[in-house]
Design a protein around this motif. Structure first.
Motif, PDB file in Angstrom:
ATOM      1  N   PRO A   1      85.848 -26.503 -25.175  1.00 18.33           N
ATOM      2  CA  PRO A   1      86.031 -25.350 -24.285  1.00 18.33           C
ATOM      3  C   PRO A   1      86.466 -24.085 -25.007  1.00 18.33           C
ATOM      4  O   PRO A   1      86.233 -22.973 -24.513  1.00 18.33           O
ATOM      5  N   ALA A   2      87.087 -24.223 -26.181  1.00 18.16           N
ATOM      6  CA  ALA A   2      87.531 -23.053 -26.946  1.00 18.16           C
ATOM      7  C   ALA A   2      86.360 -22.292 -27.559  1.00 18.16           C
ATOM      8  O   ALA A   2      86.556 -21.207 -28.109  1.00 18.16           O
ATOM      9  N   ASN A   3      85.155 -22.835 -27.456  1.00 17.42           N
ATOM     10  CA  ASN A   3      83.987 -22.089 -27.916  1.00 17.42           C
ATOM     11  C   ASN A   3      83.767 -20.792 -27.134  1.00 17.42           C
ATOM     12  O   ASN A   3      82.934 -19.974 -27.522  1.00 17.42           O
ATOM     13  N   ARG A   4      84.510 -20.607 -26.067  1.00 18.15           N
ATOM     14  CA  ARG A   4      84.315 -19.404 -25.246  1.00 18.15           C
ATOM     15  C   ARG A   4      84.495 -18.126 -26.073  1.00 18.15           C
ATOM     16  O   ARG A   4      83.788 -17.145 -25.878  1.00 18.15           O
ATOM     17  N   PHE A   5      85.449 -18.109 -26.992  1.00 16.60           N
ATOM     18  CA  PHE A   5      85.629 -16.865 -27.748  1.00 16.60           C
ATOM     19  C   PHE A   5      84.509 -16.642 -28.755  1.00 16.60           C
ATOM     20  O   PHE A   5      84.285 -15.520 -29.199  1.00 16.60           O
ATOM     21  N   HIS A   6      83.756 -17.688 -29.100  1.00 15.23           N
ATOM     22  CA  HIS A   6      82.558 -17.492 -29.913  1.00 15.23           C
ATOM     23  C   HIS A   6      81.542 -16.658 -29.132  1.00 15.23           C
ATOM     24  O   HIS A   6      80.887 -15.775 -29.694  1.00 15.23           O
ATOM     25  N   THR A   7      81.419 -16.951 -27.844  1.00 11.52           N
ATOM     26  CA  THR A   7      80.509 -16.172 -27.000  1.00 11.52           C
ATOM     27  C   THR A   7      80.853 -14.692 -27.061  1.00 11.52           C
ATOM     28  O   THR A   7      79.972 -13.833 -27.203  1.00 11.52           O
ATOM     29  N   TRP A   8      82.132 -14.388 -26.983  1.00 13.97           N
ATOM     30  CA  TRP A   8      82.554 -12.989 -27.001  1.00 13.97           C
ATOM     31  C   TRP A   8      82.227 -12.329 -28.336  1.00 13.97           C
ATOM     32  O   TRP A   8      81.809 -11.160 -28.380  1.00 13.97           O
ATOM     33  N   ILE A   9      82.400 -13.052 -29.427  1.00 15.21           N
ATOM     34  CA  ILE A   9      82.077 -12.481 -30.748  1.00 15.21           C
ATOM     35  C   ILE A   9      80.583 -12.287 -30.905  1.00 15.21           C
ATOM     36  O   ILE A   9      80.123 -11.243 -31.386  1.00 15.21           O
ATOM     37  N   TYR A  10      79.783 -13.262 -30.509  1.00 12.65           N
ATOM     38  CA  TYR A  10      78.332 -13.116 -30.613  1.00 12.65           C
ATOM     39  C   TYR A  10      77.834 -11.930 -29.794  1.00 12.65           C
ATOM     40  O   TYR A  10      76.918 -11.212 -30.199  1.00 12.65           O
ATOM     41  N   ARG A  11      78.426 -11.715 -28.642  1.00  9.02           N
ATOM     42  CA  ARG A  11      78.002 -10.593 -27.799  1.00  9.02           C
ATOM     43  C   ARG A  11      78.397  -9.246 -28.413  1.00  9.02           C
ATOM     44  O   ARG A  11      77.676  -8.257 -28.280  1.00  9.02           O
ATOM     45  N   ALA A  12      79.550  -9.228 -29.091  1.00  7.10           N
ATOM     46  CA  ALA A  12      80.027  -7.976 -29.695  1.00  7.10           C
ATOM     47  C   ALA A  12      79.396  -7.689 -31.053  1.00  7.10           C
ATOM     48  O   ALA A  12      79.328  -6.528 -31.481  1.00  7.10           O
ATOM     49  N   ARG A  13      78.909  -8.745 -31.732  1.00  2.07           N
ATOM     50  CA  ARG A  13      78.443  -8.599 -33.112  1.00  2.07           C
ATOM     51  C   ARG A  13      77.030  -9.178 -33.289  1.00  2.07           C
ATOM     52  O   ARG A  13      76.864 -10.345 -33.672  1.00  2.07           O
ATOM     53  N   PRO A  14      75.999  -8.376 -33.023  1.00  2.00           N
ATOM     54  CA  PRO A  14      74.624  -8.869 -33.208  1.00  2.00           C
ATOM     55  C   PRO A  14      74.321  -9.282 -34.644  1.00  2.00           C
ATOM     56  O   PRO A  14      73.368 -10.036 -34.880  1.00  2.00           O
ATOM     57  N   ASP A  15      75.105  -8.787 -35.612  1.00  2.00           N
ATOM     58  CA  ASP A  15      74.880  -9.130 -37.021  1.00  2.00           C
ATOM     59  C   ASP A  15      75.383 -10.521 -37.374  1.00  2.00           C
ATOM     60  O   ASP A  15      75.045 -11.061 -38.434  1.00  2.00           O
ATOM     61  N   VAL A  16      76.198 -11.117 -36.524  1.00  2.00           N
ATOM     62  CA  VAL A  16      76.801 -12.421 -36.803  1.00  2.00           C
ATOM     63  C   VAL A  16      75.885 -13.538 -36.312  1.00  2.00           C
ATOM     64  O   VAL A  16      75.469 -13.545 -35.152  1.00  2.00           O
ATOM     65  N   ASN A  17      75.597 -14.482 -37.196  1.00  2.00           N
ATOM     66  CA  ASN A  17      74.769 -15.635 -36.844  1.00  2.00           C
ATOM     67  C   ASN A  17      75.494 -16.964 -36.984  1.00  2.00           C
ATOM     68  O   ASN A  17      74.945 -17.994 -36.616  1.00  2.00           O
ATOM     69  N   CYS A  18      76.703 -16.936 -37.525  1.00  2.00           N
ATOM     70  CA  CYS A  18      77.496 -18.158 -37.655  1.00  2.00           C
ATOM     71  C   CYS A  18      78.976 -17.800 -37.551  1.00  2.00           C
ATOM     72  O   CYS A  18      79.409 -16.774 -38.092  1.00  2.00           O
ATOM     73  N   ILE A  19      79.723 -18.644 -36.846  1.00  2.00           N
ATOM     74  CA  ILE A  19      81.166 -18.475 -36.684  1.00  2.00           C
ATOM     75  C   ILE A  19      81.847 -19.791 -37.021  1.00  2.00           C
ATOM     76  O   ILE A  19      81.431 -20.847 -36.553  1.00  2.00           O
ATOM     77  N   ILE A  20      82.895 -19.705 -37.834  1.00  2.00           N
ATOM     78  CA  ILE A  20      83.694 -20.886 -38.172  1.00  2.00           C
ATOM     79  C   ILE A  20      85.143 -20.606 -37.815  1.00  2.00           C
ATOM     80  O   ILE A  20      85.729 -19.622 -38.282  1.00  2.00           O
ATOM     81  N   HIS A  21      85.710 -21.457 -36.988  1.00  2.00           N
ATOM     82  CA  HIS A  21      87.130 -21.351 -36.635  1.00  2.00           C
ATOM     83  C   HIS A  21      87.784 -22.696 -36.920  1.00  2.00           C
ATOM     84  O   HIS A  21      87.376 -23.721 -36.380  1.00  2.00           O
ATOM     85  N   THR A  22      88.799 -22.697 -37.801  1.00  2.00           N
ATOM     86  CA  THR A  22      89.481 -23.931 -38.169  1.00  2.00           C
ATOM     87  C   THR A  22      90.980 -23.690 -38.305  1.00  2.00           C
ATOM     88  O   THR A  22      91.450 -22.545 -38.318  1.00  2.00           O
ATOM     89  N   HIS A  23      91.724 -24.799 -38.444  1.00  2.00           N
ATOM     90  CA  HIS A  23      93.178 -24.765 -38.598  1.00  2.00           C
ATOM     91  C   HIS A  23      93.576 -25.477 -39.893  1.00  2.00           C
ATOM     92  O   HIS A  23      94.340 -26.442 -39.861  1.00  2.00           O
ATOM     93  N   PRO A  24      93.086 -25.051 -41.045  1.00  2.00           N
ATOM     94  CA  PRO A  24      93.440 -25.749 -42.282  1.00  2.00           C
ATOM     95  C   PRO A  24      94.918 -25.559 -42.636  1.00  2.00           C
ATOM     96  O   PRO A  24      95.586 -24.642 -42.150  1.00  2.00           O
ATOM     97  N   ARG A  25      95.402 -26.414 -43.514  1.00  2.00           N
ATOM     98  CA  ARG A  25      96.840 -26.512 -43.786  1.00  2.00           C
ATOM     99  C   ARG A  25      97.474 -25.205 -44.246  1.00  2.00           C
ATOM    100  O   ARG A  25      98.482 -24.753 -43.689  1.00  2.00           O
ATOM    101  N   PHE A  26      96.916 -24.571 -45.266  1.00  2.00           N
ATOM    102  CA  PHE A  26      97.591 -23.416 -45.852  1.00  2.00           C
ATOM    103  C   PHE A  26      97.400 -22.156 -44.999  1.00  2.00           C
ATOM    104  O   PHE A  26      98.325 -21.347 -44.875  1.00  2.00           O
ATOM    105  N   VAL A  27      96.235 -21.996 -44.404  1.00  2.00           N
ATOM    106  CA  VAL A  27      96.047 -20.891 -43.463  1.00  2.00           C
ATOM    107  C   VAL A  27      97.011 -21.039 -42.294  1.00  2.00           C
ATOM    108  O   VAL A  27      97.651 -20.070 -41.858  1.00  2.00           O
ATOM    109  N   SER A  28      97.128 -22.251 -41.774  1.00  2.00           N
ATOM    110  CA  SER A  28      98.021 -22.476 -40.636  1.00  2.00           C
ATOM    111  C   SER A  28      99.468 -22.193 -41.010  1.00  2.00           C
ATOM    112  O   SER A  28     100.225 -21.600 -40.227  1.00  2.00           O
TER     113      SER A  28
END
Length: 260
Positions: free
Chosen positions: A100-127
């Protein structure tokens, strides 16, 4: 006698880019195969966090994208079990439901026609870095694809299931390729799957380096003009594709079935 020892740097850079574009070869995979490979590469790179995180890529049909089925870890994704969903997150092809959290991908795709791939993760050091409520600092040559290209959302808006979170995250991202989300994780975008995958791995490395450097002292900035020069030198479509190929070759022996 050498013939290039007196050639200007700009000319040497141009020659090298031309040579890379002409001589380096790319592996041909389908979009779904590249997405499945990205899931496995990121799993090996420490980006797995149970069922958290989403990786998506635009599908050929307008306003649709591919994503992994909810309930599957990155290490379980194959080209054949990916879903195709519309911008309301309705499954159009495949078996299962998207996160269900894919919803914000929809918002990014709509705002950014140049974007063709989105990656959202929670890796250890970034987190870990995200809990400090400080932006990502790029102060090393290897990290310069993120130089002046990583936004920062310092206020956590809560679980990213509503449209409000989609508006906030897409607005904070702006025209940059990456964003650090306080108390949450990271998000990167790419014109290609390869670009997004390489940036995702780099962002976790950058967070690890920043935490290590902060423990030793104050980080020192690099000159803006040199940061921009390195950004443009390292981050090119050809180099992203070739780097992705290397990561794929490293992952495939351990994830033989992901291309099926």
């Amino acid at each position: 006698m050498p013939e290039t020892l007196h050639v200007a740097k700009a000319e040497l850079v141009a020659r090298a880019l031309a040579q890379m574009n002409g001589e380096l070869t790319e592996q041909q995979w389908s979009e779904k195969q590249k997405l499945a490979l990205t899931c496995r590469i990121l799993f090996d790179g420490g980006h797995d966090s149970g069922l958290a995180g989403q990786i998506t890529a635009r599908a050929p049909e307008a306003e649709t994208f591919y994503t992994q089925p909810f309930g599957h870890g990155f290490d379980e994704i194959t080209a054949s079990n990916l879903l195709q969903v519309n911008q309301d997150l309705k499954t159009l092809d495949g078996k299962g439901m998207p996160n269900p959290a894919n919803r914000f991908h929809t918002w990014i795709y709509r705002a950014r026609p140049d974007v063709n791939c989105i990656i959202h993760t929670h890796p250890r050091f970034v987190s870990a870095l995200s809990t400090l409520e400080v932006p990502l600092v790029v102060s090393h040559m290897d990290l310069c694809p993120l130089y002046d290209d990583c936004a920062f959302l310092e206020r956590w808006p809560g679980i990213p299931v509503g449209n409000e979170e989609g508006e906030i995250i897409s607005g904070a991202l702006g025209q940059k390729r990456a964003i650090l989300l306080a108390h949450h994780g990271m998000l990167v975008t790419g014109k290609t799957v390869e670009e997004a995958c390489v940036l995702a791995l780099l962002m976790e490395r950058a967070a690890r380096m920043q935490l290590t450097a902060m423990a030793a002292g104050d980080m020192k900035p690099i000159a803006p003009e040199l940061g921009k020069e390195a950004h443009d030198w390292i981050s090119t479509p050809k180099r992203d594709a070739v780097t992705f190929g290397y990561f794929a070759r490293r992952a495939l022996p351990h994830h033989e079935g992901c291309l099926q």
